[in-house]
Motif scaffolding. Structure first.
Motif, mmCIF file in Angstrom:
data_model
loop_
_atom_site.group_PDB
_atom_site.id
_atom_site.type_symbol
_atom_site.label_atom_id
_atom_site.label_comp_id
_atom_site.label_asym_id
_atom_site.label_seq_id
_atom_site.Cartn_x
_atom_site.Cartn_y
_atom_site.Cartn_z
ATOM 1 N N ARG A 130 2.803 6.115 -2.561
ATOM 2 C CA ARG A 130 3.957 6.880 -3.029
ATOM 3 C C ARG A 130 3.832 7.157 -4.528
ATOM 4 O O ARG A 130 4.071 8.269 -4.993
ATOM 5 C CB ARG A 130 5.260 6.128 -2.729
ATOM 6 C CG ARG A 130 6.497 6.962 -2.971
ATOM 7 C CD ARG A 130 7.805 6.232 -2.674
ATOM 8 N NE ARG A 130 7.811 5.461 -1.445
ATOM 9 C CZ ARG A 130 7.850 4.124 -1.382
ATOM 10 N NH1 ARG A 130 7.892 3.397 -2.484
ATOM 11 N NH2 ARG A 130 7.869 3.507 -0.217
ATOM 12 N N ASP A 131 3.434 6.143 -5.299
ATOM 13 C CA ASP A 131 3.254 6.327 -6.735
ATOM 14 C C ASP A 131 2.147 7.332 -7.033
ATOM 15 O O ASP A 131 2.256 8.135 -7.957
ATOM 16 C CB ASP A 131 2.947 4.998 -7.424
ATOM 17 C CG ASP A 131 4.149 4.067 -7.478
ATOM 18 O OD1 ASP A 131 5.295 4.536 -7.257
ATOM 19 O OD2 ASP A 131 3.942 2.859 -7.723
ATOM 20 N N LEU A 132 1.064 7.275 -6.246
ATOM 21 C CA LEU A 132 -0.058 8.181 -6.471
ATOM 22 C C LEU A 132 0.291 9.635 -6.164
ATOM 23 O O LEU A 132 -0.192 10.545 -6.835
ATOM 24 C CB LEU A 132 -1.268 7.761 -5.631
ATOM 25 C CG LEU A 132 -2.015 6.516 -6.098
ATOM 26 C CD1 LEU A 132 -3.002 6.061 -5.030
ATOM 27 C CD2 LEU A 132 -2.736 6.790 -7.414
ATOM 28 N N ILE A 164 0.848 -1.198 0.000
ATOM 29 C CA ILE A 164 0.000 0.000 0.000
ATOM 30 C C ILE A 164 0.880 1.243 0.000
ATOM 31 O O ILE A 164 0.599 2.214 -0.709
ATOM 32 C CB ILE A 164 -0.962 0.002 1.208
ATOM 33 C CG1 ILE A 164 -1.975 -1.134 1.086
ATOM 34 C CG2 ILE A 164 -1.667 1.352 1.354
ATOM 35 C CD1 ILE A 164 -2.929 -1.024 -0.085
ATOM 36 N N GLY A 165 1.954 1.236 0.777
ATOM 37 C CA GLY A 165 2.868 2.366 0.819
ATOM 38 C C GLY A 165 3.445 2.695 -0.544
ATOM 39 O O GLY A 165 3.528 3.866 -0.940
ATOM 40 N N LEU A 173 4.810 4.788 4.406
ATOM 41 C CA LEU A 173 5.145 4.531 3.006
ATOM 42 C C LEU A 173 6.124 3.369 2.874
ATOM 43 O O LEU A 173 6.096 2.647 1.879
ATOM 44 C CB LEU A 173 5.714 5.793 2.350
ATOM 45 C CG LEU A 173 4.732 6.952 2.177
ATOM 46 C CD1 LEU A 173 5.454 8.181 1.657
ATOM 47 C CD2 LEU A 173 3.581 6.575 1.261
ATOM 48 N N ARG A 174 6.978 3.177 3.856
ATOM 49 C CA ARG A 174 7.936 2.068 3.845
ATOM 50 C C ARG A 174 7.335 0.777 4.384
ATOM 51 O O ARG A 174 7.953 -0.280 4.276
ATOM 52 C CB ARG A 174 9.168 2.422 4.689
ATOM 53 C CG ARG A 174 10.032 3.500 4.105
ATOM 54 C CD ARG A 174 11.365 3.634 4.830
ATOM 55 N NE ARG A 174 11.333 3.431 6.259
ATOM 56 C CZ ARG A 174 11.196 4.403 7.178
ATOM 57 N NH1 ARG A 174 11.068 5.660 6.799
ATOM 58 N NH2 ARG A 174 11.181 4.121 8.468
ATOM 59 N N GLY A 175 6.156 0.838 4.983
ATOM 60 C CA GLY A 175 5.527 -0.349 5.556
ATOM 61 C C GLY A 175 5.964 -0.644 6.972
ATOM 62 O O GLY A 175 5.662 -1.690 7.513
ATOM 63 N N ALA A 212 2.203 15.743 -4.524
ATOM 64 C CA ALA A 212 2.212 16.193 -3.133
ATOM 65 C C ALA A 212 3.482 15.665 -2.469
ATOM 66 O O ALA A 212 4.012 14.630 -2.861
ATOM 67 C CB ALA A 212 0.975 15.666 -2.394
ATOM 68 N N THR A 213 3.938 16.377 -1.473
ATOM 69 C CA THR A 213 5.093 15.934 -0.702
ATOM 70 C C THR A 213 4.620 15.077 0.474
ATOM 71 O O THR A 213 3.422 15.056 0.801
ATOM 72 C CB THR A 213 5.884 17.133 -0.150
ATOM 73 O OG1 THR A 213 5.047 17.823 0.805
ATOM 74 C CG2 THR A 213 6.311 18.083 -1.264
#
Length: 101
Positions: free
Chosen positions: A24-26, A19-20, A51-53, A31-32
């Motif tokens: 991140r791709d989205l 999911i992360g 984002l890293r899980g 956005a930052t």
């Protein structure tokens, strides 16, 4: 007795990392991490960990991400492709809106 669930579910940490990567791709170029954190009510460090899980996502956080990006939750889960576009649908948190001149 027959096993109703023949395939083992993904490990939670693995799921959170998948999911992360999708999130991140989205947000890439739209956005930052700090802006995403403002939408989620989190600091940049906590966003980075998600984002890293390293930290599990909460359902409410994923819903907020989908709402902020103007996509369905199915896009966040990877069940639908992201819409094509220029990223202008990103909802910036108060105080982070792009300037108009």
């Amino acid at each position: 007795m027959t096993n109703v669930f023949p395939l083992a579910p993904p490990e939670p940490a693995h799921f959170d990392a998948v999911i992360g990567r999708r999130v991140r791709d989205l947000i890439r170029g739209r956005a930052t991490q700090a802006e995403l954190g403002a939408v989620l009510g989190l600091g940049q460090s906590d966003v980075s960990k998600r984002l890293r899980g390293a930290i599990a996502w909460k359902a409410e956080e994923l819903r907020r991400i989908a709402d902020a990006l103007g996509v369905s939750i199915a896009v966040v889960y990877g069940e639908e492709p992201p819409p094509a576009g220029d990223g202008s649908s990103v909802v910036h948190p108060p105080g982070l809106e792009p300037g108009t001149n």
